[in-house]
Scaffold this motif. Sequence first.
Motif, short mmCIF file in Angstrom:
data_model
loop_
_atom_site.label_atom_id
_atom_site.label_comp_id
_atom_site.label_asym_id
_atom_site.label_seq_id
_atom_site.Cartn_x
_atom_site.Cartn_y
_atom_site.Cartn_z
N TYR A 26 0.83 -1.21 0.00
CA TYR A 26 0.00 0.00 0.00
C TYR A 26 0.86 1.26 0.00
CZ TYR A 26 -3.99 3.00 1.11
OH TYR A 26 -4.98 3.95 1.07
N THR A 27 2.00 1.24 0.68
CA THR A 27 2.76 2.47 0.90
C THR A 27 4.03 2.62 0.06
OG1 THR A 27 3.98 1.48 2.74
CG2 THR A 27 1.94 2.65 3.28
N THR A 28 4.52 1.54 -0.52
CA THR A 28 5.79 1.60 -1.24
C THR A 28 5.59 1.99 -2.69
OG1 THR A 28 6.67 -0.10 0.23
CG2 THR A 28 7.83 0.23 -1.85
N SER A 29 6.54 2.73 -3.23
CA SER A 29 6.52 3.12 -4.64
C SER A 29 7.09 1.97 -5.48
CB SER A 29 7.35 4.38 -4.85
OG SER A 29 7.41 4.71 -6.21
N PHE A 30 6.34 1.55 -6.47
CA PHE A 30 6.77 0.52 -7.42
C PHE A 30 6.74 1.14 -8.80
CE2 PHE A 30 4.86 -1.75 -3.88
CZ PHE A 30 5.85 -2.68 -3.57
N GLY A 31 7.88 1.09 -9.49
CA GLY A 31 7.96 1.70 -10.81
C GLY A 31 7.67 3.19 -10.77
N GLY A 32 7.98 3.83 -9.62
CA GLY A 32 7.75 5.26 -9.47
C GLY A 32 6.30 5.62 -9.18
N VAL A 33 5.49 4.61 -8.84
CA VAL A 33 4.06 4.84 -8.61
C VAL A 33 3.66 4.22 -7.27
CG1 VAL A 33 1.73 4.41 -9.50
CG2 VAL A 33 3.62 4.77 -11.09
N THR A 34 2.90 4.96 -6.48
CA THR A 34 2.35 4.40 -5.24
C THR A 34 0.89 4.05 -5.45
OG1 THR A 34 1.61 6.53 -4.37
CG2 THR A 34 3.88 5.85 -3.84
N TYR A 35 0.38 3.17 -4.60
CA TYR A 35 -1.03 2.79 -4.70
C TYR A 35 -1.94 4.01 -4.57
CZ TYR A 35 -5.57 0.75 -3.87
OH TYR A 35 -6.91 0.46 -3.95
N GLU A 36 -1.60 4.91 -3.67
CA GLU A 36 -2.45 6.09 -3.47
C GLU A 36 -2.58 6.92 -4.75
OE1 GLU A 36 -2.76 8.33 -0.09
OE2 GLU A 36 -3.14 6.52 1.07
N GLN A 37 -1.59 6.85 -5.64
CA GLN A 37 -1.66 7.60 -6.89
C GLN A 37 -2.61 6.96 -7.90
OE1 GLN A 37 2.73 7.45 -7.24
NE2 GLN A 37 2.55 9.61 -7.85
N ILE A 38 -2.85 5.67 -7.79
CA ILE A 38 -3.64 4.98 -8.81
C ILE A 38 -4.87 4.26 -8.25
CG2 ILE A 38 -1.74 4.64 -10.43
CD1 ILE A 38 -2.24 1.59 -8.84
N CYS A 39 -5.15 4.47 -6.97
CA CYS A 39 -6.24 3.72 -6.34
C CYS A 39 -7.61 4.15 -6.85
CB CYS A 39 -6.18 3.85 -4.83
SG CYS A 39 -6.58 5.50 -4.20
N PHE A 40 -8.55 3.23 -6.76
CA PHE A 40 -9.95 3.53 -7.02
C PHE A 40 -10.49 4.27 -5.80
CE2 PHE A 40 -14.45 2.33 -6.47
CZ PHE A 40 -14.96 2.91 -7.61
N ARG A 41 -11.17 5.38 -6.05
CA ARG A 41 -11.62 6.22 -4.95
C ARG A 41 -13.14 6.28 -4.80
NH1 ARG A 41 -7.23 8.97 -2.82
NH2 ARG A 41 -5.42 8.96 -4.18
N GLY A 42 -13.89 5.63 -5.64
CA GLY A 42 -15.34 5.64 -5.50
C GLY A 42 -15.90 7.05 -5.58
N THR A 43 -16.88 7.34 -4.75
CA THR A 43 -17.53 8.65 -4.79
C THR A 43 -16.84 9.67 -3.90
OG1 THR A 43 -19.07 7.96 -3.06
CG2 THR A 43 -19.78 7.69 -5.35
N ASP A 44 -15.97 9.23 -3.00
CA ASP A 44 -15.23 10.13 -2.13
C ASP A 44 -13.79 10.20 -2.63
OD1 ASP A 44 -13.88 11.50 -0.17
OD2 ASP A 44 -14.70 10.36 1.49
N ASP A 45 -13.44 11.26 -3.30
CA ASP A 45 -12.13 11.37 -3.94
C ASP A 45 -10.95 11.40 -2.97
OD1 ASP A 45 -13.25 13.42 -6.73
OD2 ASP A 45 -13.25 11.26 -6.42
N ASN A 46 -11.20 11.42 -1.68
CA ASN A 46 -10.11 11.48 -0.72
C ASN A 46 -9.74 10.13 -0.13
OD1 ASN A 46 -9.81 14.30 -0.91
ND2 ASN A 46 -11.61 14.57 0.37
N VAL A 47 -10.51 9.08 -0.44
CA VAL A 47 -10.30 7.80 0.22
C VAL A 47 -10.08 6.69 -0.81
CG1 VAL A 47 -11.34 6.10 1.76
CG2 VAL A 47 -11.78 8.52 2.13
N CYS A 48 -8.93 6.01 -0.70
CA CYS A 48 -8.68 4.83 -1.53
C CYS A 48 -9.54 3.68 -1.01
CB CYS A 48 -7.21 4.43 -1.45
SG CYS A 48 -6.10 5.58 -2.27
#
Length: 145
Positions: A26-48
């Motif tokens: 969840y927290t580590t950058s892989f290939g320069g990308v973190t999960y928080e950058q690409i997560c599905f956020r549903g209707t609340d754009d602040n929560v993965c």
Amino acid sequence: ISDGSRGNIFNVQDFTSARAVYDYLYTTSFGGVTYEQICFRGTDDNVCLPDSIFSAFPADEATPTTLTALQDAVTDSTRTLPSGAGVSTRLKNYLGNLEVDADGKPTSCQGYVVTFLTDASSDKAKDVSKKWEEAIAIELVDGKG
């Protein structure tokens, strides 16, 4: 997350280890990308919205230290996922080959199911998500994780 050779992994040690793997992914950058950058956020754009029993345990919450406390924590009807869904009603989704006692408390499982939902709203988002997934696979195969 499973050690298929060991049978029952519903215990404090294995739950703690699996949670550490979840937190790492969840927290580590892989290939320069973190999960928080690409997560599905549903209707609340602040929560993965990853789909996992571990997402119902905030990072600052200690893992239960006894089997009874762990059983109580995962069956607590007030424990919810970031999406608001209750964990206790979804245990079969998160604990592979789940067995429960007469009170509905987990006694055994053979795996912890983790689904990292990613943003698929555009081709660019899908490409970035794929890059993240491929980088994780490379790291896990190379034994770095």
